[in-house]
Design a protein around this motif. Structure first.
Motif, PDB file in Angstrom:
ATOM      1  N   SER A  87       0.829  -1.212   0.000  1.00  0.00           N
ATOM      2  CA  SER A  87       0.000   0.000   0.000  1.00  0.00           C
ATOM      3  C   SER A  87       0.863   1.261   0.000  1.00  0.00           C
ATOM      4  O   SER A  87       0.396   2.337  -0.392  1.00  0.00           O
ATOM      5  N   ASN A  88       2.139   1.134   0.382  1.00  0.00           N
ATOM      6  CA  ASN A  88       3.034   2.291   0.314  1.00  0.00           C
ATOM      7  C   ASN A  88       3.149   2.829  -1.111  1.00  0.00           C
ATOM      8  O   ASN A  88       3.261   4.035  -1.320  1.00  0.00           O
ATOM      9  N   GLU A  89       3.143   1.929  -2.095  1.00  0.00           N
ATOM     10  CA  GLU A  89       3.219   2.404  -3.476  1.00  0.00           C
ATOM     11  C   GLU A  89       1.968   3.182  -3.859  1.00  0.00           C
ATOM     12  O   GLU A  89       2.038   4.172  -4.599  1.00  0.00           O
ATOM     13  N   ALA A  93       1.941   6.972  -5.142  1.00  0.00           N
ATOM     14  CA  ALA A  93       1.318   7.364  -6.404  1.00  0.00           C
ATOM     15  C   ALA A  93       0.222   8.396  -6.168  1.00  0.00           C
ATOM     16  O   ALA A  93       0.107   9.385  -6.920  1.00  0.00           O
ATOM     17  N   LEU A  94      -0.576   8.202  -5.143  1.00  0.00           N
ATOM     18  CA  LEU A  94      -1.668   9.125  -4.849  1.00  0.00           C
ATOM     19  C   LEU A  94      -1.134  10.515  -4.532  1.00  0.00           C
ATOM     20  O   LEU A  94      -1.621  11.532  -5.062  1.00  0.00           O
ATOM     21  N   LEU A  95      -0.132  10.582  -3.667  1.00  0.00           N
ATOM     22  CA  LEU A  95       0.420  11.886  -3.316  1.00  0.00           C
ATOM     23  C   LEU A  95       1.152  12.518  -4.501  1.00  0.00           C
ATOM     24  O   LEU A  95       1.165  13.745  -4.647  1.00  0.00           O
ATOM     25  N   THR A  96       1.716  11.687  -5.369  1.00  0.00           N
ATOM     26  CA  THR A  96       2.383  12.223  -6.558  1.00  0.00           C
ATOM     27  C   THR A  96       1.402  12.958  -7.453  1.00  0.00           C
ATOM     28  O   THR A  96       1.729  14.013  -8.022  1.00  0.00           O
ATOM     29  N   VAL A  97       0.189  12.433  -7.584  1.00  0.00           N
ATOM     30  CA  VAL A  97      -0.779  13.101  -8.459  1.00  0.00           C
ATOM     31  C   VAL A  97      -1.482  14.261  -7.756  1.00  0.00           C
ATOM     32  O   VAL A  97      -2.067  15.126  -8.423  1.00  0.00           O
ATOM     33  N   LEU A  98      -1.395  14.332  -6.437  1.00  0.00           N
ATOM     34  CA  LEU A  98      -2.100  15.387  -5.709  1.00  0.00           C
ATOM     35  C   LEU A  98      -1.210  16.541  -5.266  1.00  0.00           C
ATOM     36  O   LEU A  98      -1.663  17.695  -5.221  1.00  0.00           O
ATOM     37  N   LEU A 235      -8.170   6.286 -12.834  1.00  0.00           N
ATOM     38  CA  LEU A 235      -7.525   6.643 -14.099  1.00  0.00           C
ATOM     39  C   LEU A 235      -6.335   7.562 -13.879  1.00  0.00           C
ATOM     40  O   LEU A 235      -5.276   7.404 -14.504  1.00  0.00           O
ATOM     41  N   GLU A 236      -6.488   8.536 -12.983  1.00  0.00           N
ATOM     42  CA  GLU A 236      -5.393   9.471 -12.702  1.00  0.00           C
ATOM     43  C   GLU A 236      -4.294   8.805 -11.878  1.00  0.00           C
ATOM     44  O   GLU A 236      -3.102   9.023 -12.104  1.00  0.00           O
ATOM     45  N   LEU A 237      -4.699   7.966 -10.928  1.00  0.00           N
ATOM     46  CA  LEU A 237      -3.745   7.299 -10.054  1.00  0.00           C
ATOM     47  C   LEU A 237      -2.834   6.360 -10.839  1.00  0.00           C
ATOM     48  O   LEU A 237      -1.625   6.266 -10.565  1.00  0.00           O
ATOM     49  N   ASN A 238      -3.387   5.687 -11.836  1.00  0.00           N
ATOM     50  CA  ASN A 238      -2.591   4.756 -12.629  1.00  0.00           C
ATOM     51  C   ASN A 238      -1.505   5.449 -13.446  1.00  0.00           C
ATOM     52  O   ASN A 238      -0.532   4.806 -13.848  1.00  0.00           O
ATOM     53  N   LYS A 239      -1.646   6.752 -13.669  1.00  0.00           N
ATOM     54  CA  LYS A 239      -0.613   7.485 -14.396  1.00  0.00           C
ATOM     55  C   LYS A 239       0.684   7.596 -13.593  1.00  0.00           C
ATOM     56  O   LYS A 239       1.758   7.775 -14.162  1.00  0.00           O
ATOM     57  N   ALA A 240       0.576   7.512 -12.284  1.00  0.00           N
ATOM     58  CA  ALA A 240       1.751   7.674 -11.414  1.00  0.00           C
ATOM     59  C   ALA A 240       2.324   6.352 -10.947  1.00  0.00           C
ATOM     60  O   ALA A 240       3.321   6.339 -10.220  1.00  0.00           O
TER      61      ALA A 240
END
Length: 373
Positions: A87-89, A93-98, A235-240
């Motif tokens: 879940s760390n990944e 990824a979530l924080l990278t897009v936000l 969709l946005e999360l998968n980009k990161a």
């Protein structure tokens, strides 16, 4: 020639890395793992399924079979399931897009240290709102801070690591209703308290629920976690996320573990909860420490008469490894230990029944690791 100081982001240079000093011990109660291990039936079925797999071939680019299985398991839509290497990944990824440079993220420390670390690596601002005296979340204060700083997200670990405190559904609904950013709920320990906020996803598309296979699911060594989000957020999360981020062995093991959860893993979770309550009751008789209530698979222990580093070393001398969390905000007099197998818990309880604080304080304090897993 430019120096490292000139090349590496200042937001990274000033940080301390997530670290854990190896301290071998026969009884390991420091990382909140499942003490019973993966049931043999799940191991055998996983090995059977991967036996003919060609190791030269990539895993599935999109693990659709596991996504569908996790969707049924969690009660959500397959297109809203994001699978990660732990879940760390997903957190990364979530924080990278936000998180853009300067963006605020509200959290309440003490909590899982990776949240602050990732926010600050990305150049964001981690805004800490201290909990109430009983370590419960002060949701109104967190919302005030989020609105004041125009935060992009509020992070709630529930049950919280390292305090064991869970957020209530009414409080979470208030946060989701009153805050126009993302509310991230890390449910790494949800199996131990029957907490489930997934049904709220239908009404609140800015809710993110994170789960892991490292705790109740007994797969910490295989690194797999997942996020449950609105499909448009997925969709946005998968980009990161990196491509082919989870190996085929972990994907297969997770599939089998979910399929056999009720028969093989749920009974182990129930045993851990029973042991948690047994340890809590027994520790009530130890006058010189205070065990805090927990809804996870670990306990936070207040030890005002013995320095946490001294208690850590004394237990280690008895072959028991716990976690010194005294460097965390508000936890200068605390240690944490997870629930072990019954015989491991018996050894821990025997130590506390036999120990005398005045004798422990005479020992020289040793070094101990303080990161939280």
């Amino acid at each position: 020639m430019r120096t490292l100081d000139e090349l590496i982001k200042p937001s990274v240079r000033r940080l301390q890395p997530y670290a854990l000093t190896p301290r071998p011990a026969p009884i390991k109660l420091n990382q909140n793992e499942n003490p019973f291990g993966m049931p043999p039936a799940i191991v055998e079925e996983t090995l059977r399924r991967v036996a003919g797999r060609d190791w030269a071939r990539y895993p599935d680019f999109v693990p659709t079979d596991l996504q569908a299985t996790l969707a049924r398991f969690a009660g959500w839509r397959p297109e809203g399931v994001v699978v990660g290497n732990g879940s760390n990944e997903i957190i990364q990824a979530l924080l990278t897009v936000l998180v853009a440079p300067g963006a605020a993220v509200v959290l309440s420390e003490p909590t899982f240290t990776v949240y602050r670390l990732m926010v600050e690596v990305l150049g964001g601002a981690a805004v800490n709102v201290p909990p109430r005296p009983d370590f419960s979340y002060d949701i109104p204060a967190m919302l005030d801070a989020a609105q004041r700083t125009q935060a992009v997200a509020v992070i709630l670990c529930s049950p919280n690591n390292p305090t064991g405190v869970a957020v209530g559904e009414a409080e979470l609904r208030a946060a989701l209703t009153d805050f126009d950013g993302f509310v991230i709920v890390d449910e790494a320990y949800h199996e131990f308290c029957d907490q489930n906020f997934v049904p709220l996803l239908s009404d609140f598309p800015r809710l993110v629920v994170l789960r892991t296979f490292s705790k109740a699911m007994a797969m910490a060594g295989l690194r797999l976690g997942y996020g449950l989000v609105a499909p448009e957020v997925a969709l946005e999360l998968n980009k990161a996320k990196l491509p082919y981020n989870v190996n085929f062995f972990s994907l297969t093991a997770a599939q089998v573990a979910v399929e056999m959860y009720d028969a093989e893993l749920r009974p182990l979770v129930e045993r851990i909860v029973r042991e948690r309550e047994r340890v809590r009751t027994a520790m009530d008789d130890i006058a010189w420490v205070k065990l805090l209530p927990s809804r996870a698979n670990f306990h936070l222990l207040h030890t005002p008469r013995v320095a946490p580093a001294q208690l850590f070393e004394a237990l280690l001398a008895r072959g028991i490894l716990i976690r010194d969390v005294s460097r965390y905000p508000l936890l200068g007099e605390y240690v944490r230990f997870n629930i072990g197998a019954p015989e491991e818990n018996d050894a821990l309880l025997a130590f506390f029944k036999d120990a005398r604080p005045e004798r422990l304080t005479e020992r020289a304090a040793g070094g101990s690791a303080s990161s939280t897993t």
